[in-house]
Scaffold this active site. Structure first.
Site, PDB file in Angstrom:
ATOM      1  N   LYS A 153     -11.516  -2.881  17.845  1.00  0.00           N
ATOM      2  CA  LYS A 153     -10.117  -3.271  18.090  1.00  0.00           C
ATOM      3  C   LYS A 153      -9.814  -3.391  19.588  1.00  0.00           C
ATOM      4  CE  LYS A 153      -8.497  -2.628  13.713  1.00  0.00           C
ATOM      5  NZ  LYS A 153      -7.653  -3.513  12.908  1.00  0.00           N
TER       6      LYS A 153
ATOM      7  N   ASN B 145       0.852  -1.192   0.000  1.00  0.00           N
ATOM      8  CA  ASN B 145       0.000   0.000   0.000  1.00  0.00           C
ATOM      9  C   ASN B 145       0.890   1.246   0.000  1.00  0.00           C
ATOM     10  OD1 ASN B 145       0.554   0.751   2.880  1.00  0.00           O
ATOM     11  ND2 ASN B 145      -0.328  -1.269   3.195  1.00  0.00           N
TER      12      ASN B 145
HETATM   13  N1  CTP Z   1      -3.939  -3.384  11.889  1.00  0.00           N
HETATM   14  C1  CTP Z   1      -3.312  -4.486  12.411  1.00  0.00           C
HETATM   15  N2  CTP Z   1      -3.391  -5.671  11.754  1.00  0.00           N
HETATM   16  C2  CTP Z   1      -4.086  -5.779  10.596  1.00  0.00           C
HETATM   17  C3  CTP Z   1      -4.745  -4.648  10.063  1.00  0.00           C
HETATM   18  C4  CTP Z   1      -4.645  -3.453  10.735  1.00  0.00           C
HETATM   19  O1  CTP Z   1      -2.676  -4.390  13.459  1.00  0.00           O
HETATM   20  N3  CTP Z   1      -4.148  -6.931   9.990  1.00  0.00           N
HETATM   21  C5  CTP Z   1      -3.859  -2.118  12.648  1.00  0.00           C
HETATM   22  C6  CTP Z   1      -3.188  -0.975  11.927  1.00  0.00           C
HETATM   23  O2  CTP Z   1      -1.811  -0.934  12.216  1.00  0.00           O
HETATM   24  C7  CTP Z   1      -3.896   0.239  12.489  1.00  0.00           C
HETATM   25  C8  CTP Z   1      -5.303  -0.280  12.799  1.00  0.00           C
HETATM   26  O3  CTP Z   1      -5.191  -1.692  12.858  1.00  0.00           O
HETATM   27  O4  CTP Z   1      -3.332   0.666  13.698  1.00  0.00           O
HETATM   28  C9  CTP Z   1      -6.371   0.095  11.812  1.00  0.00           C
HETATM   29  O5  CTP Z   1      -5.973  -0.192  10.495  1.00  0.00           O
HETATM   30  P1  CTP Z   1      -6.986   0.050   9.300  1.00  0.00           P
HETATM   31  O6  CTP Z   1      -6.322  -0.375   8.035  1.00  0.00           O
HETATM   32  O7  CTP Z   1      -7.535   1.427   9.367  1.00  0.00           O
HETATM   33  O8  CTP Z   1      -8.178  -0.886   9.703  1.00  0.00           O
HETATM   34  P2  CTP Z   1      -8.523  -2.356   9.374  1.00  0.00           P
HETATM   35  O9  CTP Z   1      -8.640  -3.125  10.625  1.00  0.00           O
HETATM   36  O10 CTP Z   1      -7.544  -2.916   8.390  1.00  0.00           O
HETATM   37  O11 CTP Z   1      -9.975  -2.224   8.752  1.00  0.00           O
HETATM   38  P3  CTP Z   1     -10.407  -1.696   7.290  1.00  0.00           P
HETATM   39  O12 CTP Z   1      -9.245  -1.922   6.359  1.00  0.00           O
HETATM   40  O13 CTP Z   1     -11.576  -2.540   6.974  1.00  0.00           O
HETATM   41  O14 CTP Z   1     -10.775  -0.259   7.456  1.00  0.00           O
END
Ligand code: CTP
Length: 408
Positions: free
Chosen positions: A337, A208
Site C-alpha cells: 500500500k 461487510n
Molecule cells: N482500502 C482502500 N481501498 C480499498 C480496499 C481497502 O482504501 N479498495 C484500505 C482500507 O481502508 C484499509 C486498508 O486498505 O485501510 C487495508 O484493507 P484490507 O481490507 O485489510 O486490505 P485489502 O487491500 O482490501 O486486501 P485484502 O482484502 O486482500 O486483504
C-alpha cells in the site's frame, strides 16, 4: 500542575457526595480554579458552606436564585475547561442522556461543549437496570468520559458494583484530559469509518460487518485533543466535528480526495469493499426459474494505495483486517500500500475487532518497527495510536514479531 485551568465539579444527590470535598482539595492543591454546582438533592449529603470554603468560590444550585439576571448555565459552561460530575446518580445520568434541563446542573451539561467526565455511584441493582445501562451506553457513544463505579460494600447495605471509583482515578483522568486538550491542535485529521455499501439493485447491497466503532473512536479522540476532524463515514454519527456521510467506495474515494490536500493526517479505518457490482440494476431484480444466479463484480479503486502514492506532507495510516497470519500479511500489506503506518487487526477473535467496543492491534511503521497495543476499549486504543503516529510513544525496531509496551 493545573494553574490556569477551570474545573467545574457537578455534585448530585448520592451518599458519595461527601467524598467530593476531598476531590476539590486535590484540584485546589494543584492551583486549579474550582467551581461547584450541586443539584438540590446533593445538599442533603454535603453542605453548601463546606463546598464554598473548599472551592473558594460560590456554590451554584438554583439557576433562578441569583441577585441579577444572568444566564448562569451558559456562563458556567463557557468558563470551564472541563466538567466533572461526581457522584452521578442514575437520575441525573438519565436526564443528561435525554437532554432534560430541569435544574442548573443538567442545564449546564446540556450547554457544555468541552469534555465531561461522569463518575456514577448508585445501588448495584440500579446500575444493572437495563435503562441505566442504555443511558450509560448512549453517553459513552456521544463522547462523555465514563469512569465506571467499583464493586464492593455499598452504603445501602448491598455488596456489588456501584461504589464511586477512587478519587485518584477521577483526579488522574481529569489531569490527563486537561493536559491532552491541545496535543493535536493545528492538525487536520481525516478519518474514514464503517463498511462501504455496494448496491446490487434499489433494495439489495453487498457490504461487510464493520461497525465503524474504531474510526469513530479515533475521530472522538482526535477532536478531544484539539484536532480539526473530518470523519468520512458510512454509518450515521452525531458529533460536534465535521461528518461526511458516504455509501460506496466511489463516494468514499471522492470525499477523501476532497479533503486530502489540506489534511495533515489521513487514517483509513473503513472496510472498503474490494469489488462492486458491475451492472447495478435500476429496478428490483426478480427471482428467476434458475437455482443460481451470477453477479459480475469489478474492482473498486484502492483509496489507501492511491493517496499513499500521491502524499507529500501527509501522514497516511491504513488498517488491515486479517483472519490469519496477521503480522506476515500486515508486513506485506504495508509494503504494497505504501502508507506510513498500518494498524493490524485480528478479525478471527470474537472479543475484539468488528462490532466490539474493544480492540487489540499491532501498529506497523514503514521503517520496519512495530508496537503491539494490548486489548483495551477502542477509545484507549485510539489514544495510543495517536501517541505512536505523533511520536509520543516509541516503537520497537528489533526483529521481534511483537513489541509489548513493557519491553519497548
Ligand atoms: N482500502 C482502500 N481501498 C480499498 C480496499 C481497502 O482504501 N479498495 C484500505 C482500507 O481502508 C484499509 C486498508 O486498505 O485501510 C487495508 O484493507 P484490507 O481490507 O485489510 O486490505 P485489502 O487491500 O482490501 O486486501 P485484502 O482484502 O486482500 O486483504
Amino acid at each position: 500542575m493545573l494553574s490556569g485551568k477551570n474545573i467545574l465539579i457537578g455534585i448530585t444527590g448520592g451518599i458519595a457526595a461527601y467524598k467530593i470535598c476531598e476531590l476539590i482539595r486535590m484540584f485546589k492543591r494543584q492551583n486549579a480554579n474550582v467551581k461547584v454546582v450541586c443539584t438540590p438533592n446533593a445538599l442533603n449529603f454535603v453542605t453548601k458552606l463546606t463546598l464554598q470554603n473548599l472551592s473558594q468560590n460560590n456554590v451554584a444550585v438554583d439557576e433562578f436564585d441569583i441577585p441579577d439576571y444572568k444566564p448562569e448555565h451558559i456562563s458556567y459552561a463557557d468558563e470551564a475547561d472541563i466538567m466533572v460530575i461526581a457522584p452521578a446518580t442514575a437520575n441525573t445520568i438519565s436526564k443528561i442522556a435525554n437532554g432534560t434541563c430541569d435544574n442548573l446542573l443538567t442545564s449546564i451539561v446540556c450547554a457544555f461543549k468541552k469534555p465531561v467526565i461522569i463518575a456514577p455511584a448508585m445501588n448495584c441493582n440500579m446500575w444493572e437496570n437495563p435503562i441505566s445501562e442504555d443511558n450509560m451506553e448512549k453517553l459513552y457513544r456521544l463522547g462523555y468520559e465514563i469512569l465506571e463505579p467499583e464493586s464492593g460494600f455499598l452504603a445501602c447495605g448491598y455488596e456489588g458494583k456501584g461504589r464511586l471509583c477512587s478519587l485518584e482515578k477521577i483526579f488522574d483522568r481529569t489531569v490527563e484530559i486537561l493536559q491532552s486538550q491541545n496535543k493535536l491542535s493545528g492538525q487536520k485529521i481525516v478519518i474514514t469509518a464503517g463498511g462501504t455499501i455496494e448496491n446490487i439493485d434499489p433494495v439489495r447491497y453487498i457490504s461487510n460487518y464493520s461497525s465503524g466503532k474504531m474510526g469513530i473512536a479515533l475521530a472522538d479522540v482526535a477532536s478531544s485533543q484539539g484536532a480539526e476532524v473530518v470523519l468520512i463515514s458510512t454509518v450515521d454519527v452525531n458529533r460536534k466535528y465535521n461528518v461526511v456521510k458516504v455509501k460506496s467506495a466511489f463516494e468514499m474515494q471522492e470525499a477523501v480526495n476532497a479533503e486530502f490536500a489540506s489534511a495533515n493526517c489521513i487514517i483509513m479505518a473503513a472496510a472498503v469493499a474490494d469489488y462492486r457490482v458491475k451492472n447495478v440494476s435500476d429496478q428490483k431484480l426478480k427471482k428467476t426459474f434458475e437455482d443460481t444466479i451470477t453477479l459480475e463484480l469489478v474492482k473498486n479503486p484502492d483509496i489507501l494505495k492511491e493517496i499513499s502514492a500521491k502524499k507529500t506532507t501527509q501522514t497516511v495510516v491504513g488498517f488491515c483486517a486479517e483472519s490469519e497470519n496477521l503480522i506476515q500479511n500486515a508486513k506485506e500489506k504495508i509494503a504494497k500500500k505504501g502508507c506510513d503506518y498500518l494498524i493490524a487487526n485480528d478479525i478471527s477473535r470474537k472479543d475484539i475487532g468488528f462490532s466490539s467496543d474493544y480492540n487489540e492491534v499491532t501498529i506497523l511503521s514503514c521503517d520496519g518497527s512495530m508496537k503491539k497495543l494490548e486489548r483495551s476499549n477502542k477509545r484507549e486504543i485510539a489514544k495510543q495510536i495517536f501517541e505512536v503516529i505523533y511520536g509520543q510513544k516509541e516503537t520497537c525496531t528489533d526483529n521481534r514479531e511483537f513489541c509489548t509496551s513493557t519491553t519497548c
